[in-house]
Every structure is written in structure tokens, then in C-alpha cells.
Design an enzyme around this catalytic site. Structure first.
Site, mmCIF file in Angstrom:
data_model
loop_
_atom_site.group_PDB
_atom_site.id
_atom_site.type_symbol
_atom_site.label_atom_id
_atom_site.label_comp_id
_atom_site.label_asym_id
_atom_site.label_seq_id
_atom_site.Cartn_x
_atom_site.Cartn_y
_atom_site.Cartn_z
ATOM 1 N N LYS A 52 25.191 -8.923 10.808
ATOM 2 C CA LYS A 52 24.753 -9.474 12.099
ATOM 3 C C LYS A 52 24.269 -10.925 11.922
ATOM 4 O O LYS A 52 24.595 -11.806 12.724
ATOM 5 C CB LYS A 52 23.645 -8.594 12.700
ATOM 6 C CG LYS A 52 24.162 -7.243 13.180
ATOM 7 C CD LYS A 52 23.047 -6.267 13.547
ATOM 8 C CE LYS A 52 23.638 -4.893 13.867
ATOM 9 N NZ LYS A 52 22.636 -3.866 14.199
ATOM 10 N N GLN A 96 16.397 -2.653 13.552
ATOM 11 C CA GLN A 96 17.476 -1.849 12.994
ATOM 12 C C GLN A 96 17.026 -0.399 12.789
ATOM 13 O O GLN A 96 15.937 -0.140 12.268
ATOM 14 C CB GLN A 96 17.941 -2.471 11.661
ATOM 15 C CG GLN A 96 19.164 -1.821 11.059
ATOM 16 C CD GLN A 96 20.455 -2.046 11.870
ATOM 17 O OE1 GLN A 96 20.548 -2.969 12.673
ATOM 18 N NE2 GLN A 96 21.440 -1.197 11.667
ATOM 19 N N ASP A 119 20.169 -4.879 22.012
ATOM 20 C CA ASP A 119 20.821 -3.643 21.561
ATOM 21 C C ASP A 119 21.143 -2.727 22.748
ATOM 22 O O ASP A 119 21.911 -1.775 22.601
ATOM 23 C CB ASP A 119 19.873 -2.869 20.629
ATOM 24 C CG ASP A 119 20.270 -2.961 19.169
ATOM 25 O OD1 ASP A 119 21.462 -3.188 18.890
ATOM 26 O OD2 ASP A 119 19.377 -2.793 18.318
HETATM 27 N N1 GUN Z 1 21.717 1.468 13.477
HETATM 28 C C1 GUN Z 1 23.035 1.780 13.591
HETATM 29 N N2 GUN Z 1 23.601 1.091 14.598
HETATM 30 C C2 GUN Z 1 22.628 0.326 15.136
HETATM 31 C C3 GUN Z 1 22.606 -0.614 16.199
HETATM 32 O O1 GUN Z 1 23.584 -0.880 16.883
HETATM 33 N N3 GUN Z 1 21.405 -1.204 16.429
HETATM 34 C C4 GUN Z 1 20.302 -0.919 15.722
HETATM 35 N N4 GUN Z 1 19.159 -1.533 16.055
HETATM 36 N N5 GUN Z 1 20.278 -0.042 14.727
HETATM 37 C C5 GUN Z 1 21.443 0.569 14.433
#
Ligand code: GUN
Length: 293
Positions: A52, A96, A119
Site C-alpha cells: 500500500k 491494518q 477502507d
Molecule cells: N486485512 C486484510 N485486508 C485488509 C484491508 O483491506 N484493510 C485492512 N485495514 N486490513 C486488511
């Protein structure tokens, strides 16, 4: 059979976002700034967050990574969320998941200002999505919708089976596919661990979204000719021949399903690359105050 090339679509969208950042810069506007909070050292989370941050750099965004050890208290994490909510320089941020067991993820997500929730996990964004109001769409459903759109896959009146009822994929994609818009207007069936005769339901489907986390669950004898298959699975299966020691495996048995499919996503290179560009797009929208003026 046409392969849905998520990697190529994602690269194209990244280029579009980078061009938009260039325009913002030329006009002296604020460069979008994403923050990511990472707790602990889970291998998958480390990889995703690094990807990311790298994607932010590629399109010209600013990014900040905030790290905590896995023994961070819930109160400390809530204080971090509060400070990011209040920081005018941060346009959007993510925490996350998964979080360590002593931290309640719902409490953390609800503490995020929904206007910075890129998100799309906050109940306000989930609720607004379900009634068709402007919102931040979560990354995986948004990525799937974008692939259906870019490949012009018809959805109106089609029978769609969603395998899996998770809050971050199954439920939202089912909701999007049934809404009165394109891609939507589908007749949606959601299958889960208690569903009976999933094979029969899948054989009726024009579109199957597989989001169970069960490697190679969907086999060729469970689908009809001409089906569109979107594989969301990314289970790490041990593979001693790989440097990483694992390979990503989808929920679809590609070799038996692909010959019958009109469209199919590979794993890797299908939905996965789209999820990060969905996050970038939400961050761009957050910076421009498009969703919540
Ligand atoms: N863990 C797995 N996929 C995601 C996501 O899209 N966002 C976040 N914050 N955690 C994750």
C-alpha cells in the site's frame, strides 16, 4: 474464455490516479496523504501494508506508516486513531487487520472518523453503501465492481452466487450486485458454511464470486458453460520451491473451471491488484472531499 487481467486494469487505474495527482500539483493543491497503522509483525499484514505504501509512492501520494508492537493497548491504539482523526494533513487512514486478540477491531473501526475511513469498514460507510448513498466502498468489493465494469460484463437479471458471507467481501459484494445500478440488478444468492447443495446453486449461476478462503473449492463440475468467475481467495499454501515458501491459492480450481468460463480472474493477478487501487482511489476522493464535502 477471456482472462480478466486485474494487474493490467490496476496499472491503468494507477496511471489515471497519477495523472490526477499531477493536475492537483500543477494547480498548487494538496497532495493526498494516506496513513497506515500496523500492529505487530504478521507476515501477510507486513506485505500488504508495504504494498500500500509503495502504491502511494507510485502515484505521487504522501504516506505515513505508524507501527506498534503487538502488546500495544487498545487505549493507545484508540488514542492514535483520535490523533489521526484530528490531523488535518491526513486525508485518510487505515488500521491494518487482523489486530492482536486483546484488541477489539470493531471498537477501533468505529473510532475512525468515517470521512477518513478509506477502507470503507466503518458502519456509516457500510450502511450508506447498502442503501446506495455516496460512501467509501471497501477495497475488494470496489475492485470486483470495477473489473465487471471495465470488462463490460452484463449483470442485470443475471443469477449471481456469492460464496462466503464475510463483512469485508461476501456481504458487501452481494449488496452491490443487487442494487439498482450497473453493475447490479442481479439476482443474488449468498452461500456459506451452512448452505445446502452449493454445487446445484453454483450450476445455476451466470456469475460466481468466490470469497471463502478455501483453496480450489469451486470445481469445473460445479459451474455451467459461459459462467463468469471472480476468485477472491488468497490462501497461502506452503510451496518449498518458492523463495517465499508459499504460493497464493484461489478458491477456484482454475484448470477445471477456466475451460467452461466466459470470463475468469486468475490468482494471483486478478482481484488482488485491484484492491490497492481501490484504496488509492478512496484516498484521492478523501483528499478532494468528494464523498463527504
Ligand atoms: N486485512 C486484510 N485486508 C485488509 C484491508 O483491506 N484493510 C485492512 N485495514 N486490513 C486488511
Amino acid at each position: 474464455m477471456q482472462l480478466i487481467d486485474g494487474k493490467a486494469v490496476a496499472a491503468q487505474i494507477k496511471k489515471e490516479i497519477a495523472e490526477e495527482v499531477g493536475r492537483i500539483q500543477a494547480l498548487g493543491g494538496k497532495i493526498p496523504h494516506l496513513a497506515a497503522v500496523l500492529v505487530g509483525h504478521d507476515g501477510g499484514s507486513e506485505t500488504y501494508v508495504a504494498a500500500k505504501v509503495k502504491a502511494c509512492e507510485e502515484v505521487g501520494f504522501r504516506s505515513s506508516l505508524i507501527r506498534y508492537e503487538s502488546d500495544v493497548s487498545e487505549a493507545e491504539l484508540l488514542a492514535c486513531v483520535a490523533s489521526l482523526n484530528a490531523d488535518a494533513d491526513i486525508d485518510g487512514f487505515i488500521v491494518q487487520l487482523p489486530l492482536p486478540p486483546h484488541i477489539n477491531p470493531d471498537r477501533i473501526i468505529e473510532a475512525i472518523d468515517y470521512r477518513k475511513d478509506v477502507d470503507g469498514f466503518h458502519p456509516v460507510n457500510v450502511g450508506r453503501m447498502s442503501i446506495g448513498l455516496p460512501c467509501f466502498l471497501s477495497a475488494t468489493p470496489a475492485g470486483i465492481v470495477e473489473l465487471l465494469r471495465r470488462y463490460r460484463i452484463p449483470t442485470a437479471g443475471k443469477r449471481c452466487v456469492v460464496l462466503g458471507r464475510s463483512n469485508i467481501v461476501g456481504k458487501p459484494i452481494a449488496s452491490l450486485l443487487m442494487q439498482k445500478a450497473y453493475p447490479g440488478d442481479a439476482t443474488v444468492t449468498v452461500c456459506h458454511s451452512r448452505s445446502e447443495d452449493i454445487s446445484a446453486l453454483c450450476r445455476e449461476a451466470d456469475i460466481i464470486i468466490a470469497a471463502l478462503g478455501s483453496p480450489h473449492f469451486l470445481k469445473g463440475d460445479m459451474v455451467k458453460e459461459g459462467v463468469t468467475v471472480i476468485d477472491v481467495g488468497t490462501t497461502r499454501v506452503p510451496d518449498p520451491e518458492r523463495k517465499s515458501g508459499f504460493r497464493l491459492t484461489g478458491d477456484v480450481d482454475f484448470d477445471s473451471v477456466a475451460p467452461k468460463a466466459a470470463f475468469i480472474t486468475p490468482v494471483p493477478g486478478g482481484v488482488g491488484p485491484m484492491t490497492i487501487v481501490s484504496l488509492l482511489r478512496n484516498t484521492l476522493l478523501a483528499g478532494q472531499k468528494v464523498v463527504y464535502p
